[in-house]
Motif scaffolding. Structure first.
Motif, PDB file in Angstrom:
ATOM      1  N   ALA A 146       6.869  -4.861   0.695  1.00 29.62           N
ATOM      2  CA  ALA A 146       6.580  -5.489  -0.594  1.00 29.62           C
ATOM      3  C   ALA A 146       5.872  -4.519  -1.525  1.00 29.62           C
ATOM      4  N   ASP A 147       5.069  -3.635  -0.967  1.00 26.77           N
ATOM      5  CA  ASP A 147       4.327  -2.688  -1.790  1.00 26.77           C
ATOM      6  C   ASP A 147       4.062  -1.432  -0.981  1.00 26.77           C
ATOM      7  N   MET A 169      -1.501  -9.354   1.970  1.00 27.24           N
ATOM      8  CA  MET A 169      -0.641  -8.232   2.314  1.00 27.24           C
ATOM      9  C   MET A 169      -1.024  -7.724   3.704  1.00 27.24           C
ATOM     10  N   LEU A 170      -0.010  -7.372   4.460  1.00 27.21           N
ATOM     11  CA  LEU A 170      -0.202  -6.895   5.830  1.00 27.21           C
ATOM     12  C   LEU A 170       0.124  -5.402   5.911  1.00 27.21           C
ATOM     13  N   LYS A 171      -0.737  -4.654   6.581  1.00 28.25           N
ATOM     14  CA  LYS A 171      -0.439  -3.246   6.823  1.00 28.25           C
ATOM     15  C   LYS A 171       0.698  -3.157   7.824  1.00 28.25           C
ATOM     16  N   ILE A 172       1.318  -1.992   7.905  1.00 28.39           N
ATOM     17  CA  ILE A 172       2.506  -1.834   8.738  1.00 28.39           C
ATOM     18  C   ILE A 172       2.223  -2.153  10.208  1.00 28.39           C
ATOM     19  N   GLY A 173       1.046  -1.787  10.701  1.00 28.65           N
ATOM     20  CA  GLY A 173       0.693  -2.064  12.097  1.00 28.65           C
ATOM     21  C   GLY A 173       0.532  -3.544  12.362  1.00 28.65           C
ATOM     22  N   GLU A 174      -0.099  -4.246  11.420  1.00 25.16           N
ATOM     23  CA  GLU A 174      -0.266  -5.692  11.559  1.00 25.16           C
ATOM     24  C   GLU A 174       1.099  -6.389  11.509  1.00 25.16           C
ATOM     25  N   PHE A 175       1.931  -5.939  10.583  1.00 22.44           N
ATOM     26  CA  PHE A 175       3.269  -6.522  10.451  1.00 22.44           C
ATOM     27  C   PHE A 175       4.092  -6.260  11.713  1.00 22.44           C
ATOM     28  N   GLY A 190       4.516  -8.369   2.788  1.00 24.23           N
ATOM     29  CA  GLY A 190       4.071  -9.707   2.447  1.00 24.23           C
ATOM     30  C   GLY A 190       4.279 -10.659   3.616  1.00 24.23           C
ATOM     31  N   GLU A 191       3.502 -11.725   3.603  1.00 25.82           N
ATOM     32  CA  GLU A 191       3.634 -12.716   4.677  1.00 25.82           C
ATOM     33  C   GLU A 191       5.006 -13.377   4.658  1.00 25.82           C
TER      34      GLU A 191
END
Length: 134
Positions: free
Chosen positions: A30-31, A1-7, A42-43
C-alpha cells in the motif's frame, strides 16, 4: 499499516516472496517509505496475501495467481489449475482414469510336498504379493 515482517507473519508468506510479488506486481504494498524503502501493507491486503499463499500451496502458476488476485477470481484459478493437472496426468498415463484390472491369480501346487503358492499381480501398480501355504 503493517511492516513487511508483520504482514509476512499474518499471511504465512516469506519476506522474500513478498518482495518478489511486489517486483512482478502480484501484491504491491500500500505504501513504500521514501527514506527507508520499507514496504508497508494495509490490513485490507491481508486477505489477498492469504489467498496468494493458498494458491501457491496448491501449485497454481504465478501468472494465474496474479490474474486471480487482480480479478478476484481465486476459486476459478484453482479450478482451472485442477483441470489442467488432471489433463496432464491423463496425457502422462492414459490408464490412470480406467479402473484397475482384477488381480491375476496363479496357483502352483507341488505334488510331493503339498505346497501351494499364490501370486497376485497388479500390472498398473507393478506390485506383487506372494503367499506360500504348506
Amino acid at each position: 499499516m503493517l511492516k513487511i515482517g508483520e504482514f509476512a507473519g499474518l499471511t504465512g508468506l516469506s519476506v522474500k516472496a513478498l518482495r518478489h510479488y511486489d517486483e512482478i506486481g502480484a501484491l504491491v504494498p500500500a505504501d513504500v517509505d521514501d527514506r527507508s524503502a520499507y514496504r508497508l501493507y494495509g490490513e485490507s491486503q491481508v486477505r489477498a496475501g492469504v489467498v496468494i499463499r493458498a494458491l501457491r500451496d496448491a501449485e497454481v502458476p504465478l501468472p494465474a495467481v496474479s490474474a486471480a488476485i487482480s480479478g478476484g477470481e481465486a476459486a476459478q484459478a484453482l479450478e482451472t489449475h485442477r483441470v489442467r493437472v488432471l489433463e496432464q496426468r491423463e496425457r502422462e498415463d492414459p490408464r490412470s482414469s480406467r479402473p484397475d484390472p482384477p488381480h491375476t491369480h496363479l496357483q502352483l501346487k507341488s505334488p510331493k510336498r503339498r505346497r501351494c503358492w499364490t501370486v497376485r499381480m497388479r500390472p498398473v501398480l507393478k506390485t506383487y504379493a506372494i503367499r506360500c501355504c504348506y
